[in-house]
Design a protein around this motif. Structure first.
Motif, short mmCIF file in Angstrom:
data_model
loop_
_atom_site.label_atom_id
_atom_site.label_comp_id
_atom_site.label_asym_id
_atom_site.label_seq_id
_atom_site.Cartn_x
_atom_site.Cartn_y
_atom_site.Cartn_z
N LEU A 297 0.83 -1.20 0.00
CA LEU A 297 0.00 0.00 0.00
C LEU A 297 0.88 1.26 0.00
N GLN A 298 1.89 1.21 0.86
CA GLN A 298 2.83 2.33 0.99
C GLN A 298 3.56 2.60 -0.33
N ASN A 299 4.02 1.53 -0.97
CA ASN A 299 4.77 1.71 -2.23
C ASN A 299 3.92 2.35 -3.30
N HIS A 300 2.68 1.85 -3.47
CA HIS A 300 1.81 2.41 -4.51
C HIS A 300 1.48 3.87 -4.24
N LEU A 301 1.06 4.15 -2.99
CA LEU A 301 0.64 5.51 -2.67
C LEU A 301 1.82 6.48 -2.74
N ASP A 302 2.96 6.03 -2.22
CA ASP A 302 4.15 6.88 -2.22
C ASP A 302 4.50 7.30 -3.64
N GLN A 303 4.37 6.34 -4.56
CA GLN A 303 4.66 6.65 -5.96
C GLN A 303 3.67 7.69 -6.50
N MET A 304 2.41 7.53 -6.13
CA MET A 304 1.40 8.49 -6.59
C MET A 304 1.67 9.89 -6.02
N PHE A 305 2.10 9.96 -4.77
CA PHE A 305 2.44 11.26 -4.18
C PHE A 305 3.63 11.87 -4.92
N LYS A 306 4.65 11.06 -5.15
CA LYS A 306 5.87 11.57 -5.80
C LYS A 306 5.58 12.00 -7.23
N ASP A 307 4.75 11.21 -7.92
CA ASP A 307 4.40 11.57 -9.30
C ASP A 307 3.67 12.92 -9.37
N THR B 87 -5.96 20.16 -1.97
CA THR B 87 -6.89 19.33 -1.19
C THR B 87 -7.67 18.40 -2.12
N ASN B 88 -8.09 18.94 -3.25
CA ASN B 88 -8.83 18.13 -4.23
C ASN B 88 -7.96 17.13 -4.98
N LEU B 89 -6.73 17.56 -5.28
CA LEU B 89 -5.78 16.67 -5.96
C LEU B 89 -5.56 15.40 -5.12
N ILE B 90 -5.35 15.61 -3.81
CA ILE B 90 -5.10 14.47 -2.93
C ILE B 90 -6.35 13.59 -2.79
N LEU B 91 -7.49 14.24 -2.68
CA LEU B 91 -8.73 13.46 -2.59
C LEU B 91 -8.87 12.54 -3.80
N GLU B 92 -8.52 13.05 -4.96
CA GLU B 92 -8.60 12.26 -6.19
C GLU B 92 -7.57 11.12 -6.17
N ILE B 93 -6.38 11.38 -5.63
CA ILE B 93 -5.39 10.30 -5.50
C ILE B 93 -5.95 9.21 -4.58
N TYR B 94 -6.55 9.61 -3.47
CA TYR B 94 -7.13 8.63 -2.54
C TYR B 94 -8.25 7.83 -3.21
N ARG B 95 -9.10 8.51 -3.95
CA ARG B 95 -10.21 7.82 -4.62
C ARG B 95 -9.67 6.77 -5.61
#
Ligand SMILES: [Zn+2]
Length: 476
Positions: free
Chosen positions: A48-58, A173-181
């Motif tokens: 979970l950490q690897n996937h999300l971390d990549q999305m944050f970095k991207d 705030t919206n960008l992150i919400l979309e990453i979470y979704r």
């Protein structure tokens, strides 16, 4: 082994705990309210950490680390924040055998310590934005705990960003919400509703909070991630100003956002069954297990050679295990891997060797498929993809079938008692009506969905006309 897992229909809460304990995901610790995450569970966290971390970095974010301890005076600088968090904080009063001059709070969240640092780092508009994320543990003293869902110490990521304008903070705030979704739906296969929290459910110290909400198999809601626009509240509390392009000194705008080990609880409650854990293939650390079956030494030699060949042919393409342990019977192995949620089981017996085929069993449907050896790599690949889609769709159907439009409060009260579920209804925006529902039914406003019908209607409680619909549900 499988009979040690309580059936969902008998006791859902016990079933949940059994899936975790029998699947060796986590265990109770000597410290009340804290859990030990075992290797099988931690592997899911790492994935979970690897996937999300990549999305944050991207999307331009970077990681940093801030201290576990927060000076007590920091907590008092933002009034709503201290009021919201103080009751659940652990406080260190002594260090090195002496009473400390100032108590240290174990972080319940890191806004205060991070904004004390942003004061040093932000001088001018050129220093903005700051897009920092931290992977860390936090402590919130919980009275009633439950593995993964609510523990006194838990793991999470917390993003803390600083911006020059309200609009920039809102966009973040919206960008992150979309990453979470996206992450919830595409990786965890958990369908989520997106929207805004009511004022009484928002984060302590935020202008507003956006969230993703999911429905568990017992039809209760689970908040799966939050993203807050903090406005200038923390910048004012810590006096963080920047010189803008027009030469003016202005307070900085902030966001914070997080998801936690709670998502593993959501993953379990969304997909698992009475045989244990079911993992979407993208979250499984091992995707395929091969189980060779034999009765005598002759068969063993043949079956093992055949199984070895298959293992070698596909091992570079999938995370695969060949379970050749001799001290366990095949039935035992099936149960064990089912409990751990491995998506595909491949069974190979002496007859399969003769017929040059294998038996493929997907974890979710358990429908046996007979696959010719030449076709095996393609079949595994396509089965993993379709299982990922199938789990998401199954959860979406379950959620939609248990989402109801209501306008009659009496009917709502009866129905939520009978079968939980999500209730879409008009709400007049008053705290009184919100509180009344909470007191009388234990249901809360989970979110004000972005997806609104645009129709006006009467508030379910007081009848006042409102143009806003909300989702009420009982929640974890
Ligand atoms: Zn009302």
């Amino acid at each position: 082994m499988a009979e040690r897992i309580t059936k969902r229909e008998d006791d859902y809460s016990r079933w949940y705990t059994d899936v975790i304990i029998q699947g060796k995901l986590a265990d109770y610790s000597p410290v009340k309210g804290c859990m030990v995450i075992r290797p099988t569970g931690y592997a899911i966290w790492e994935k979970l950490q690897n996937h999300l971390d990549q999305m944050f970095k991207d999307s331009g974010h970077v990681n940093a680390y801030f201290p576990l301890f927060i000076p007590e005076s920091f907590m008092h600088k933002e009034a709503e924040h201290v009021e919201g968090f103080s009751p659940e904080c652990a406080v260190v009063t002594h260090g090195g055998g002496e009473k400390l001059e100032e108590n240290l709070f174990i972080r319940p969240t890191s806004e205060t310590i991070i904004w004390s640092m942003y004061k040093k780092w932000i001088m001018s508009y050129r220093d903005l934005p700051i897009l920092i994320n931290q992977w860390a543990n936090v402590v919130r003293w919980e009275m009633r705990t439950r593995l993964f869902l609510r523990t006194t110490e838990f793991l999470w990521q917390e993003g803390h960003t600083a911006h020059a304008t309200y609009e920039d903070a809102e966009e973040e705030t919206n960008l992150i919400l979309e990453i979470y979704r996206k992450f919830a739906e595409e990786y965890l296969a958990i369908p989520v509703l997106v929207g805004k929290k009511s004022d009484s459910e928002k984060f302590a110290g935020a202008l507003h909070t956006y969230c993703i909400e999911a429905m568990m198999q017992d039809k209760k809601a689970l908040q799966a991630g939050t993203s807050h626009n903090l406005g200038q509240n923390f910048a004012r509390a810590f006096d963080v100003k920047f010189q803008d392009q027009d030469g003016q000194q202005k307070f900085v705008w902030a966001t914070s956002w997080g998801v936690s080990t709670r998502l593993i609880g959501a993953l379990i409650m969304t997909h698992s069954d009475d045989n244990g854990l079911v993992l979407p293939p993208r979250m499984a650390t091992k995707q395929v297990v091969i189980i060779p079956i034999w009765k005598n030494e002759d068969q063993k030699t043949q079956v093992m050679q055949f199984a070895d060949n298959i293992y070698n042919a596909v091992k570079d393409h999938f995370d695969i295990i060949l379970d050749d342990r001799e001290q366990y019977k095949p039935g035992y192995k099936y149960n064990e891997w089912e409990m751990q949620g491995i998506p595909i089981r491949i069974e190979i017996g002496p007859r399969d060797v003769q017929e040059n085929k294998v038996v493929l069993v997907p974890r979710d449907t358990k429908e046996k498929q007979f696959i010719g050896v030449d076709d095996i790599r393609n079949k595994i690949g396509s089965e993993l993809v379709s299982m990922q889609t199938r789990l998401l769709e199954r959860a979406r159907v379950m959620r939609d079938e248990n989402t109801f439009e209501v306008s009659d409060y009496q009917k709502f009260k009866e129905q939520i008692d009978e079968k939980h579920g999500f209730y879409r209804t008009h709400w007049c925006s008053s705290v009184e009506c919100e509180e009344k529902v909470k007191d009388e039914t234990k249901a809360t406003i989970r979110l004000i969905p972005f997806d609104q019908s645009g129709k006006k209607g009467p508030c379910m409680v007081c009848g006042t006309e409102s143009d806003q619909q909300v989702i009420f549900a009982r929640a974890y």
